[in-house]
Design a protein around this motif. Structure first.
Motif, PDB file in Angstrom:
ATOM      1  N   PRO A   1       0.827  -1.219   0.000  1.00 44.88           N
ATOM      2  CA  PRO A   1       0.000   0.000   0.000  1.00 44.88           C
ATOM      3  C   PRO A   1       0.854   1.259   0.000  1.00 44.88           C
ATOM      4  CG  PRO A   1       0.070  -0.978   2.189  1.00 44.88           C
ATOM      5  CD  PRO A   1       0.748  -1.949   1.270  1.00 44.88           C
ATOM      6  N   SER A   2       0.243   2.375  -0.348  1.00 40.96           N
ATOM      7  CA  SER A   2       0.957   3.654  -0.356  1.00 40.96           C
ATOM      8  C   SER A   2       1.575   3.909   1.018  1.00 40.96           C
ATOM      9  CB  SER A   2      -0.002   4.797  -0.706  1.00 40.96           C
ATOM     10  OG  SER A   2      -0.475   4.661  -2.022  1.00 40.96           O
ATOM     11  N   GLY A   3       2.810   4.427   0.994  1.00 42.96           N
ATOM     12  CA  GLY A   3       3.508   4.739   2.231  1.00 42.96           C
ATOM     13  C   GLY A   3       4.325   3.607   2.794  1.00 42.96           C
ATOM     14  N   SER A   4       4.276   2.423   2.182  1.00 45.00           N
ATOM     15  CA  SER A   4       5.014   1.281   2.728  1.00 45.00           C
ATOM     16  C   SER A   4       6.470   1.301   2.280  1.00 45.00           C
ATOM     17  CB  SER A   4       4.344  -0.036   2.342  1.00 45.00           C
ATOM     18  OG  SER A   4       4.187  -0.138   0.941  1.00 45.00           O
ATOM     19  N   ILE A   5       7.326   0.756   3.143  1.00 41.19           N
ATOM     20  CA  ILE A   5       8.768   0.670   2.893  1.00 41.19           C
ATOM     21  C   ILE A   5       9.174  -0.800   2.964  1.00 41.19           C
ATOM     22  CG2 ILE A   5      11.063   1.335   3.685  1.00 41.19           C
ATOM     23  CD1 ILE A   5       9.760   3.777   5.011  1.00 41.19           C
ATOM     24  N   PHE A   6       9.837  -1.259   1.930  1.00 43.37           N
ATOM     25  CA  PHE A   6      10.271  -2.657   1.868  1.00 43.37           C
ATOM     26  C   PHE A   6      11.790  -2.741   1.934  1.00 43.37           C
ATOM     27  CE2 PHE A   6       6.038  -2.983   0.250  1.00 43.37           C
ATOM     28  CZ  PHE A   6       5.605  -4.243   0.605  1.00 43.37           C
ATOM     29  N   GLU A   7      12.266  -3.676   2.752  1.00 45.87           N
ATOM     30  CA  GLU A   7      13.694  -3.949   2.850  1.00 45.87           C
ATOM     31  C   GLU A   7      13.885  -5.462   2.799  1.00 45.87           C
ATOM     32  OE1 GLU A   7      15.333  -0.864   6.052  1.00 45.87           O
ATOM     33  OE2 GLU A   7      13.466  -1.865   6.659  1.00 45.87           O
ATOM     34  N   ALA A   8      14.730  -5.921   1.890  1.00 47.19           N
ATOM     35  CA  ALA A   8      15.025  -7.348   1.772  1.00 47.19           C
ATOM     36  C   ALA A   8      16.499  -7.568   2.090  1.00 47.19           C
ATOM     37  CB  ALA A   8      14.704  -7.851   0.369  1.00 47.19           C
ATOM     38  N   ASP A   9      16.741  -8.310   3.158  1.00 41.45           N
ATOM     39  CA  ASP A   9      18.099  -8.607   3.605  1.00 41.45           C
ATOM     40  C   ASP A   9      18.470 -10.008   3.139  1.00 41.45           C
ATOM     41  OD1 ASP A   9      20.454  -9.113   4.924  1.00 41.45           O
ATOM     42  OD2 ASP A   9      19.665  -8.781   6.949  1.00 41.45           O
ATOM     43  N   PHE A  10      19.396 -10.081   2.169  1.00 34.60           N
ATOM     44  CA  PHE A  10      19.857 -11.356   1.634  1.00 34.60           C
ATOM     45  C   PHE A  10      21.155 -11.803   2.305  1.00 34.60           C
ATOM     46  CE2 PHE A  10      16.937  -9.982  -1.590  1.00 34.60           C
ATOM     47  CZ  PHE A  10      16.613 -11.051  -2.404  1.00 34.60           C
ATOM     48  N   GLY A  11      21.477 -11.249   3.462  1.00 35.84           N
ATOM     49  CA  GLY A  11      22.709 -11.607   4.150  1.00 35.84           C
ATOM     50  C   GLY A  11      23.920 -11.232   3.325  1.00 35.84           C
ATOM     51  N   GLY A  12      24.874 -12.151   3.219  1.00 34.27           N
ATOM     52  CA  GLY A  12      26.102 -11.889   2.464  1.00 34.27           C
ATOM     53  C   GLY A  12      25.872 -11.691   0.977  1.00 34.27           C
TER      54      GLY A  12
END
Length: 266
Positions: free
Chosen positions: A246-257
């Protein structure tokens, strides 16, 4: 479907994206639609986009997990075309109204060093043709209603394929790796929306090996005399469920190394 029906369906999808107003289910409008028909509609839709000046930058592979295949009662992945207006830099902010009902998935992206085509292409050929792999997020969108308001009938695989496999965007991470630098089956991601972990997954969720996704795509394209080109970006398939954006959302994907990738929806 007749050529006129294919052109009509592609025009409906093209207008839906341009206006931001979803169209009805194509599977209801054309009840006899086959998978080949759906890919023909997709090709006609992409042709309209190319005629509007957009260049092709690669491909996406979808429906690679068993859970998603069972949900749609199919046993094979699907594919769509990436166009240049779908590319977003790591950390980008997506303008409000850019998409209709966006969702986000985590994937391993392949960038091709050389072209690759033919029914006899092997896994080793895929590895040799890959320049590097990188963490990525795919943005999905649907120009077709998810369900018909009158009958309640949900969209099916022919709707999704026609709609360019729900393709909408790619956010490519900055960390680039040789294809053999990691065991891609064990490359995973922790995906947060607004700081809350929503999904986690491993590359093995993609047909047991993301490389297999690329191999499947090359073999599918060979049926139509097509293939991958040098420089193509190929999204190998998501190993998490799609997350609403939805509007205003922040996504962060941590793939490690393996790296990280993020995107914000304004």
């Amino acid at each position: 479907m007749t050529p006129d029906q294919i052109a009509e369906a592609a025009s409906r999808l093209f207008e839906a994206e341009k206006t931001g107003t979803q169209c009805g289910l194509l599977s209801l409008a054309y009840p006899g639609m086959t998978l080949d028909d759906a890919y023909a509609v997709q090709s006609a839709l992409v042709a309209k986009k190319r005629a509007a000046g957009l260049a092709v930058i690669g491909w996406k592979i979808g429906l690679t997990s068993r859970a998603m295949q069972q949900a749609l009662n199919i046993t094979t992945p699907d594919s769509g075309v990436l166009l240049e207006d779908m590319f977003f830099a790591n950390g980008a902010t997506i303008p409000a109204g850019r998409f209709i009902q966006p969702r986000v998935e985590a994937e391993i992206a392949f960038v091709m060093k050389t072209g690759l085509a033919g029914r006899n292409v092997t896994r080793d050929d895929v590895l040799a043709a890959t320049a590097h792999v990188a963490p990525s997020l795919e943005i999905l969108d649907t120009r077709i209603l998810r369900a018909d308001p009158e009958t309640g009938k949900a969209r099916i695989i022919t709707d999704t394929i026609s709609d360019n496999a729900a393709n909408a965007g790619i956010v490519l991470g900055e960390a680039l790796h040789a294809v053999d630098a990691f065991d891609l089956r064990w490359v995973g991601a922790i995906v947060k929306r607004d700081g809350v972990v929503e999904e986690t997954g491993l590359g093995a969720g993609v047909l047991d090996d993301p490389v297999t996704g690329i191999l499947w795509l090359v073999h599918r394209l060979a049926q139509y005399g097509d293939g991958l080109s040098a420089g193509d970006i190929v999204l190998s398939g998501s190993f998490i469920r799609p997350i609403e954006a939805p509007s205003g959302s922040i996504f962060e994907a941590d793939f490690g190394g393996f790296g990280s990738v993020s995107v914000t929806f304004s």
